[in-house]
Design a protein around this motif. Structure first.
Motif, PDB file in Angstrom:
ATOM      1  N   SER A   1     -10.242 -50.569 -17.308  1.00 21.15           N
ATOM      2  CA  SER A   1      -9.877 -51.705 -18.151  1.00 21.15           C
ATOM      3  C   SER A   1     -10.914 -52.804 -17.990  1.00 21.15           C
ATOM      4  CB  SER A   1      -8.495 -52.224 -17.751  1.00 21.15           C
ATOM      5  OG  SER A   1      -8.166 -53.387 -18.483  1.00 21.15           O
TER       6      SER A   1
ATOM      7  N   SER B   1      -7.641 -57.171 -16.122  1.00 22.03           N
ATOM      8  CA  SER B   1      -6.230 -56.842 -15.901  1.00 22.03           C
ATOM      9  C   SER B   1      -5.273 -57.943 -16.307  1.00 22.03           C
ATOM     10  CB  SER B   1      -6.002 -56.505 -14.419  1.00 22.03           C
ATOM     11  OG  SER B   1      -6.610 -55.289 -14.089  1.00 22.03           O
TER      12      SER B   1
ATOM     13  N   VAL C   1      -4.258 -57.092 -10.430  1.00 20.70           N
ATOM     14  CA  VAL C   1      -4.827 -55.754 -10.668  1.00 20.70           C
ATOM     15  C   VAL C   1      -3.854 -54.693 -10.178  1.00 20.70           C
ATOM     16  CG1 VAL C   1      -6.667 -54.150 -10.015  1.00 20.70           C
ATOM     17  CG2 VAL C   1      -7.235 -56.496 -10.650  1.00 20.70           C
TER      18      VAL C   1
ATOM     19  N   ARG D   1      -0.946 -54.449 -12.610  1.00 16.32           N
ATOM     20  CA  ARG D   1      -1.320 -53.747 -13.851  1.00 16.32           C
ATOM     21  C   ARG D   1      -1.442 -52.249 -13.593  1.00 16.32           C
ATOM     22  NH1 ARG D   1      -4.771 -54.594 -18.366  1.00 16.32           N
ATOM     23  NH2 ARG D   1      -3.921 -53.229 -19.991  1.00 16.32           N
TER      24      ARG D   1
ATOM     25  N   SER E   1     -10.554 -52.043 -12.730  1.00 14.25           N
ATOM     26  CA  SER E   1     -10.603 -53.244 -13.558  1.00 14.25           C
ATOM     27  C   SER E   1     -11.979 -53.890 -13.381  1.00 14.25           C
ATOM     28  CB  SER E   1      -9.492 -54.211 -13.136  1.00 14.25           C
ATOM     29  OG  SER E   1      -9.343 -55.246 -14.080  1.00 14.25           O
TER      30      SER E   1
END
Length: 221
Positions: A31, A34, A119, A122, A146
């Motif tokens: 990602s 986050s 983080v 998530r 992340s």
């Protein structure tokens, strides 16, 4: 830091190779960030906006000196002083909101502990939504990276966690961190997947009875 198209192919190959020796399932997600950290931006902007109030509270004469070039020699009323002070706070808040809202600044001023917690949160959320509910035997592992926070998390299903505690993923995290320092996120994820597969093969060796329930590819959010 960005992933290249060849990184996705590299990670997909690593997942297939790792799962060849285990009944466990490996999912890899990358990602860009986050969390928006909007609350952090607002908190710091409010602190900056309150600076004129704190300054005037400590040295009241500074306000008179600041406004005298604007209103001339006439003694300003309390209403004018408070109005100008309010305008200054609003302007400072707007400026701070813009500057602190810049991604690089936002990441720099956000405390490390907050980034770690978000983080992790998530990663757990994505694990529950995309991994935990899709493996009948509860043998799924999520590797989550992340990029903005330079943080990664490994979340394992209940069946795996009972046999392989969090410390078991140390080598996987070390391999990922080493590659990230060299700006090679694709290599890092692939290396981490390889080591996750080794842990799974130890505790959940391949039997051929557990179907492949998760996609063998890198998921980019």
């Amino acid at each position: 830091m960005r992933l290249k198209p060849e990184d996705s192919a590299k990670v997909a190959a690593a997942i297939r190779a790792a799962e060849a020796g285990t009944d466990g399932e490996i999912s890899a997600i990358v990602s860009p960030v986050s969390d928006s950290y909007a609350d952090i931006v607002l908190q710091w902007s409010a602190i900056v906006a309150l600076f004129p109030l704190a300054l005037v509270a400590a040295w009241p004469s500074l306000l008179l000196k600041a406004v005298s070039p604007v209103i001339g020699w006439e003694a300003p009323s309390l209403r004018i002083l408070l109005s100008l002070l309010t305008i200054a706070c609003v302007i400072l808040f707007a400026i701070a909101r813009f500057v602190i809202g810049l991604p690089s600044v936002r990441m720099a001023i956000t405390p490390r502990a907050i980034k770690e917690r978000r983080v992790r949160a998530r990663a757990i959320m994505l694990f529950r939504a995309g991994t935990e509910q899709r493996t009948l035997s509860k043998t799924g592992v999520l590797l989550y990276l992340s990029l903005a926070e330079h943080r990664a998390e490994i979340v394992a299903d209940a069946a795996i966690h009972s046999k392989a505690p969090q410390e078991a993923w140390g080598e996987a995290m070390a391999a990922l961190i080493e590659a990230m320092r060299d700006n090679r996120p694709g290599d890092g994820v692939a290396a981490a997947v390889e080591r996750i597969g080794a842990v799974l093969a130890t505790h959940f060796p391949y039997t051929g009875t557990d179907p492949n329930e998760l996609p063998d590819r890198l998921i980019e959010l």
